[in-house]
Design a protein around this motif. Sequence first.
Motif, PDB file in Angstrom:
ATOM      1  N   PRO A 113      -6.425   0.814  -2.184  1.00 27.35           N
ATOM      2  CA  PRO A 113      -6.225  -0.484  -2.952  1.00 27.35           C
ATOM      3  C   PRO A 113      -7.135  -1.465  -2.222  1.00 27.35           C
ATOM      4  O   PRO A 113      -7.819  -2.499  -2.809  1.00 27.35           O
ATOM      5  N   VAL A 162       0.963  -1.282   0.061  1.00 28.11           N
ATOM      6  CA  VAL A 162      -0.058   0.073   0.036  1.00 28.11           C
ATOM      7  C   VAL A 162       0.856   1.349  -0.174  1.00 28.11           C
ATOM      8  O   VAL A 162       0.702   2.271  -0.770  1.00 28.11           O
ATOM      9  N   VAL A 175      -3.955  -6.053  -4.845  1.00 28.67           N
ATOM     10  CA  VAL A 175      -3.309  -4.937  -4.772  1.00 28.67           C
ATOM     11  C   VAL A 175      -1.842  -5.162  -5.405  1.00 28.67           C
ATOM     12  O   VAL A 175      -1.462  -3.893  -6.180  1.00 28.67           O
TER      13      VAL A 175
END
Length: 373
Positions: free
Chosen positions: A194, A23, A271
């Motif tokens: 995400p 992330v 992701v």
Amino acid sequence: MWIWQRPDWPTFSFDMDRLAAPVAEYRCRAGQLAGTVARLTVADRQEALVDLLVSEAIKTSAIEGEPLDRVSVRSSIKAHIGLAPPATASSDPRADGIAALMVSVREHFMRPLDAALLGAWQTMVIPPRPSHATQWGAYRRGDAPMLIVSGYIGKQRLHYEAPPSTRVPQEMDRFLDWYQATRPVDGKDPLPGPLRAAIAHLWFESIHPFDDGNGRVGRAIADHAIAQDLGYPPLSCLATCIEADKRSYYAHLESTQREDLRIDAWLAWFVATVLKSQEVARAQVDLVVAKTRWFDRYRDRLNERQHKVAARMFAAGPAGFEGGMTAGKYVGITGCSKATATRDLAALVEMGALTSLPGGGRSARYVLPCVAP
């Protein structure tokens, strides 16, 4: 047992710490890409946007087995974003509809999701057909089960069965409430973009609220979540990356919908795909810059045929023209003789505009120096 039949549905669980690094990488790449885009000229920025939207429109449709004509999609994209008159939009309702969806997601990225917006998106991608019993702009109804199957009649494989239509309104209300609550800025339980996109896509596809168009609308929701997280609609290639690994996409989706509500594997895959989509978007932006420089350098030295072929090669994207350019392909694009094609290609190589790949002879192949073969 399907995921929605679990007693704790839809209480998804996952390890946030395991996803912290990707992330963080996503945010870093988003900032870098935004900086690169900001340095582009207005013309280059518009071209990059159109190229990426065209790719996304074509690929999100291809995931559903619906091939679209690139020229038709491009004309509608340009018309819908105001770069061309509305009358120039494609007459193909499928091409124009998916183009309208791509632009609508960007224009309404800060608008809360609701049944009306989702219904509008569904009608864009599923043009009305008088003989078709599809509900347009409304959740599915009736007693027939919503089954996701593949294969020929008699040899079909069941991949998933969605909740019955009687449960859809309640399920969608719960989903939309969660989506609003997890908004990145003013939500009471904000989630990183995400992760919110991944959960929203999984949740929506598991409900499968419409008779048709769920996949395309579900991917639009993921784009909407990413845009809300960043605070602007980014240049994105999520559907392009999903289509490139469609088998893995369906495998992860199906396995998650058959298991419990622990969704770490689904989130990790999704992701990673978002990160890949940022790489693809960056490559497309770099290609637009390279194209501008290439034409600035060679435009005055090209004849009309060479210009047309170069434009077609750049349109192939960062991956390059499949198999390289050949004299035969040159003839097919321009309609000239093979002798003329050979002379034109030789001239392009001599001026440095094209590079000849190893081999030569009758099988000579050529690529743009700024595009990887």
